[in-house]
Each structure stands twice: as structure tokens, then as C-alpha cells.
Design an enzyme around this catalytic site. Sequence first.
Site, short mmCIF file in Angstrom:
data_model
loop_
_atom_site.label_atom_id
_atom_site.label_comp_id
_atom_site.label_asym_id
_atom_site.label_seq_id
_atom_site.Cartn_x
_atom_site.Cartn_y
_atom_site.Cartn_z
N HIS A 41 0.85 -1.18 0.00
CA HIS A 41 0.00 0.00 0.00
C HIS A 41 0.89 1.24 0.00
CE1 HIS A 41 -3.08 -2.82 1.05
NE2 HIS A 41 -2.58 -3.06 2.23
N GLN A 227 -5.25 -7.37 -0.71
CA GLN A 227 -5.67 -7.98 -1.98
C GLN A 227 -7.08 -7.48 -2.36
OE1 GLN A 227 -4.16 -10.27 0.59
NE2 GLN A 227 -2.43 -9.25 -0.32
N THR A 242 -5.09 -15.19 -4.47
CA THR A 242 -4.24 -15.37 -3.30
C THR A 242 -4.90 -16.44 -2.42
OG1 THR A 242 -2.98 -14.20 -1.59
CG2 THR A 242 -5.30 -13.52 -1.88
N ARG A 306 6.81 -5.41 -10.20
CA ARG A 306 6.40 -5.89 -11.53
C ARG A 306 5.46 -4.88 -12.19
NH1 ARG A 306 3.94 -11.70 -10.10
NH2 ARG A 306 3.39 -10.60 -8.20
N ARG A 308 2.22 -3.64 -13.71
CA ARG A 308 0.87 -4.17 -13.58
C ARG A 308 0.22 -4.24 -14.96
NH1 ARG A 308 -0.27 -0.01 -8.66
NH2 ARG A 308 0.76 -1.17 -7.01
N GLY A 418 -5.87 12.10 -7.44
CA GLY A 418 -4.41 12.19 -7.34
C GLY A 418 -3.95 11.35 -6.17
P1 GDP Z 1 -3.53 -0.72 -2.46
O1 GDP Z 1 -2.73 -1.97 -2.53
O2 GDP Z 1 -4.97 -0.94 -2.79
O3 GDP Z 1 -3.36 0.04 -1.18
O4 GDP Z 1 -3.00 0.22 -3.64
P2 GDP Z 1 -1.45 0.53 -4.01
O5 GDP Z 1 -0.89 1.48 -3.00
O6 GDP Z 1 -0.71 -0.73 -4.28
O7 GDP Z 1 -1.64 1.22 -5.42
C1 GDP Z 1 -2.39 2.39 -5.57
C2 GDP Z 1 -1.46 3.51 -6.08
O8 GDP Z 1 -2.25 4.56 -6.58
C3 GDP Z 1 -0.60 4.13 -5.00
O9 GDP Z 1 0.64 4.47 -5.57
C4 GDP Z 1 -1.35 5.38 -4.58
O10 GDP Z 1 -0.51 6.43 -4.11
C5 GDP Z 1 -1.98 5.77 -5.88
N1 GDP Z 1 -3.29 6.43 -5.78
C6 GDP Z 1 -4.30 6.20 -4.90
N2 GDP Z 1 -5.37 6.96 -5.22
C7 GDP Z 1 -5.02 7.67 -6.33
C8 GDP Z 1 -5.72 8.61 -7.17
O11 GDP Z 1 -6.89 8.93 -6.97
N3 GDP Z 1 -5.01 9.12 -8.23
C9 GDP Z 1 -3.72 8.76 -8.51
N4 GDP Z 1 -3.12 9.29 -9.57
N5 GDP Z 1 -3.06 7.88 -7.74
C10 GDP Z 1 -3.70 7.33 -6.68
P1 IMO Z 2 -2.66 -5.34 -2.40
O1 IMO Z 2 -3.12 -5.50 -0.98
C1 IMO Z 2 -2.14 -7.12 -6.34
C2 IMO Z 2 -1.45 -11.46 -6.45
C3 IMO Z 2 -0.10 -11.92 -6.93
C4 IMO Z 2 -0.50 -13.25 -7.56
C5 IMO Z 2 -1.59 -13.78 -6.64
C6 IMO Z 2 -1.11 -14.79 -5.60
O2 IMO Z 2 -1.47 -4.44 -2.57
O3 IMO Z 2 -3.80 -4.99 -3.30
P2 IMO Z 2 0.35 -14.55 -3.38
O4 IMO Z 2 1.77 -14.12 -3.19
O5 IMO Z 2 -0.66 -13.75 -2.63
O6 IMO Z 2 0.16 -16.04 -3.18
O7 IMO Z 2 0.07 -14.30 -4.96
O8 IMO Z 2 -2.11 -12.64 -5.97
N1 IMO Z 2 -1.42 -10.49 -5.33
C7 IMO Z 2 -1.67 -9.19 -5.47
N2 IMO Z 2 -1.90 -8.44 -6.56
N3 IMO Z 2 -2.16 -6.55 -5.12
C8 IMO Z 2 -1.95 -7.30 -4.02
O9 IMO Z 2 -2.11 -6.81 -2.78
C9 IMO Z 2 -1.65 -8.67 -4.15
N4 IMO Z 2 -1.37 -9.68 -3.29
C10 IMO Z 2 -1.25 -10.78 -4.02
O10 IMO Z 2 0.46 -11.04 -7.87
O11 IMO Z 2 -1.10 -13.04 -8.82
MG MG Z 3 -1.06 -2.70 -3.51
#
Ligand code: GDP
Ligand code: IMO
Ligand code: MG
Length: 432
Positions: A41, A227, A242, A306, A308, A418
Site C-alpha cells: 500500500h 488484496q 491469493t 512488476r 501491472r 491524485g
Molecule cells: P492498495 O494496494 O490498494 O493500497 O494500492 P497501491 O498502494 O498498491 O496502489 C495504488 C497507487 O495509486 C498508490 O501508488 C497510490 O498512491 C496511488 N493512488 C491512490 N489513489 C489515487 C488517485 O486517486 N489518483 C492517482 N493518480 N493515484 C492514486
Molecule cells: P494489495 O493489498 C495485487 C497477487 C499476486 C498473484 C496472486 C497470488 O497491494 O492490493 P500470493 O503471493 O498472494 O500467493 O500471490 O495474488 N497479489 C496481489 N496483486 N495486489 C496485491 O495486494 C496482491 N497480493 C497478491 O500477484 O497473482
Molecule cells: Mg497494492
Amino acid sequence: MPAIVLVGAQWGDEGKGKATDLLGDQVEYVVKFNGGNNAGHTVVISSPDGPQKYALHLLPSGILTPGVIPVIGNGVVIDLDVLFRELDDLTARGIDTSRLVVSANAHLIAPYNRTIDKVVERFLGSRRIGTTGRGIGPTYADKMNRIGIRVQDIFDEKILTQKVEGALDQKNHLLVKVYNRRAIQVADVVDELLASVERLRPMVADTALLLSRALDEGSTVLLEGGQATMLDVDHGTYPFVTSSSATAGGGCTGAGIPPTKVGTVIAVIKAYVTRVGEGPFPTETLDGAGERLRQVGAEFGTTTGRPRRCGWYDAVIARYASRVNGVTDFVLTKLDVLTGVEQIPVCIAYDVDGVRHDEMPMTQTDFHHARPIYEYLPGWQEDISSSRSFDDLPPNAQEYVKSLEMMSGAPFAAIGVGPRRDEVIQMRALTS
Ligand code: GDP
Ligand code: IMO
Ligand code: MG
């Protein structure tokens, strides 16, 4: 105050961390209820020294909000090295982590499970899942197989040794005879786990009891899912999922809170779709448009780095997530990333071998054959990152949001424009 569950609606990385952080001021407890350090996150907070970026994996995003009590629930699998490293990193950046509470019933990711995760993927070859390689799947498998190691076990050396012996009796056969690896010694594993005892002890509690009392006293508890719906072991695109319950029901089992205590279910959903790892993805775009989304949206994994996979908004998935989770509010994120796309495709249904499906197909075979039926919505060119109310958005962006909302099965309560905490349009209160 009832509990709130927050989950991902698609395949992860919807911006759950930011959404949790947004709610931080309004809740007293934030509980991570599933997964482990497969999650990533990114939360961006404004400060006098400029935007501060935090990447969290194992810790609940609520740890960044002063005053919130972050909890690692019983449904989580914990890599202790990662836990301590993350705590140290945050402490070094001035974040107070002293309130963290860890469930005695959470499972530990033993070193052999990291090894097994990686070798199994290698052996699967073209059938691999594309896991994060963190040992998540094998640790949940041990839990279900009743040979897992729990947090509480490391406080009783005798029990711990017996449990590690029991697990390695099976694991070493697998490692040596099937995967050509060296056998792992019981004492090495036990010593590694025992090294954490004193640091871990003060954090450990009966978190289900703690949260039950907190709810009785009127505190607000946020259950934060890792996830997402389509990665859920029951409701996702199995086997490309997962190994935990990432949907709202998992919030109850993974935190020990009864369903009758949950009043609000928030699902975070991106204005387009991404996926990391293998598996079907009907709206994936492999052309320049997908690459544009990846670059503009910075769609590279927080955990593994990786790239996405990117594609267009899929209303079938949105409706499915709404139904499976009982969504009361969606938080739509990353609308700003679509700025500049002339005609935005939105998938309204699937064509499966000539038959229209408005709902998620029942079988894996049909989902693999699903072709998106697109509606094209006119885009907008204006920068929307400074919009703070719905009326600030250009008319076509407003229309895009309204159209998505109509198709998705629940109201949109907030819109992300953003990455920063303040870059959001609040449509209605999330914790009323
Ligand atoms: P999570 O795993 O669901 O917590 O999401 P991640 O943090 O892995 O990926 C979301 C990405 O999008 C992060 O880099 C955030 O800073 C970014 N993000 C979240 N909300 C927004 C938005 O509204 N606009 C943009 N441009 N980025 C965002
Ligand atoms: P957040 O919380 C995106 C995907 C992995 C793989 C599958 C199984 O950031 O949204 P694992 O290591 O869990 O056994 O992998 O699940 N995966 C995610 N993809 N965001 C995640 O978490 C993920 N956690 C696991 O890429 O396809
Ligand atoms: Mg994430």
C-alpha cells in the site's frame, strides 16, 4: 459504533491504503484481517517538507494516523523479519508505532514456506500463479492442514519445537524428494523464531476480545482488507488468486468480529483495472493504451516492482464485487489517470462464445472465454487533480463517474483525483 469493512473490488492495488488513511481520523482501530506482506500500500501524505511517501506491506495503513490503534488480526500471516523491518523503518521516519497490537492467533510465515512458494512456482512453469514469492500460499495451506505455527507458539519453546518438527516431517520429504532442495533443520527454524520472542511479546494480545470491547464501548473499528475480491480464494478467479479471504466476510473471520457488528462495507475501485501476476483479465489492453495507463498511473507493483497489467473499467466485476461484499459505498480512485483519453471504453457485459453475460460467468472456462462488450464514453482533456467537488469536474468526467455509478451496484462516496491524501472529492460521509 458499528465496524466498517474496507476491501478491494478488483484485482488489488485500487488505492486501499490511501482510502484507509483518509478514514484514519474518524476511526479508533484499523485492523488488517487477511494476507501478509504480499500486500503493498502506497500512501502519500503532505508535510511541510513536501509529500512523504510510505510503502506499507504487513502493517495496517492506519499506523500512519496519530492516535489510531493498528491491529494485525488472526487472519493475517506474519513474516517476523518483515514486521520488525517495517516498524524500524517507520520509527526512523518519526512515526509512532508503539500502539501496534498483534493477534496471538495469527500464523507465522516459517522460512521453509518462503522456499516452497518459490520452488512450487518454478515447477509449475507455464501454469504458475505469479505469486509474490513471500510464502503466503504455503503458510495458509499449513493453517488449513493444521500444521501451522501461530504467534502464540513462540512463547512455549516445547510446543514450538513439536510443531516445527511436525511440519518439517512433511516439508522435508517434499523439499528433498520432489524439489531437490536440502532438508531444513528443526533447530534452525526454532532458533530463528525464538530470536523474536522478547520483541514480539509486548505487542501480542487477544485481539478479538480487544476489538469486541472497543465496539461495545462505542469505538469505530475499520477492518482493512489486503488484496481484493477477484483475488479472494473463494470468490476470485481461482486458481489465479491469493490464499486468503479478501472479501467482506473475511473481515469478520480474520478479525474475530461478528457480522452483526458490521454497518458499512466500503469497496475501493479504480476508474480502470489492473492486475499483477497470471490469470484471466477480460478488459486487458495490450496496446499503447494499456502502456499509457501504466505510465500515467505509475502501475508498477509496490511489493515486487512488476509492471501491472492494465485494462478498462469492468462493470461486471464492479457489480459482482458489490454483490459478494454487500458494498454500501464505493471509493472510486485514479480518475485523474484517464485525463486525455479521447473515448474511454467501459465494459458493460461479456460475450461468452456468442452468449451475452451481464453477471460473472459461473465457470472458469467461460470466464477465460469472456470478451468485453464495450460502451464508449467521451473523455476530457482538463487537469482534474485540483477538483475538490463534483461540480469542479469537467462535464464529461462527471458523466463518466455517473455512468459508472449507475452500472456498479452501489453509490460512489469519494473520488480520487491524485495520489495525495487531499486529492479527493468527497461525495458523502463514509462513517455516518
Ligand atoms: P492498495 O494496494 O490498494 O493500497 O494500492 P497501491 O498502494 O498498491 O496502489 C495504488 C497507487 O495509486 C498508490 O501508488 C497510490 O498512491 C496511488 N493512488 C491512490 N489513489 C489515487 C488517485 O486517486 N489518483 C492517482 N493518480 N493515484 C492514486
Ligand atoms: P494489495 O493489498 C495485487 C497477487 C499476486 C498473484 C496472486 C497470488 O497491494 O492490493 P500470493 O503471493 O498472494 O500467493 O500471490 O495474488 N497479489 C496481489 N496483486 N495486489 C496485491 O495486494 C496482491 N497480493 C497478491 O500477484 O497473482
Ligand atoms: Mg497494492
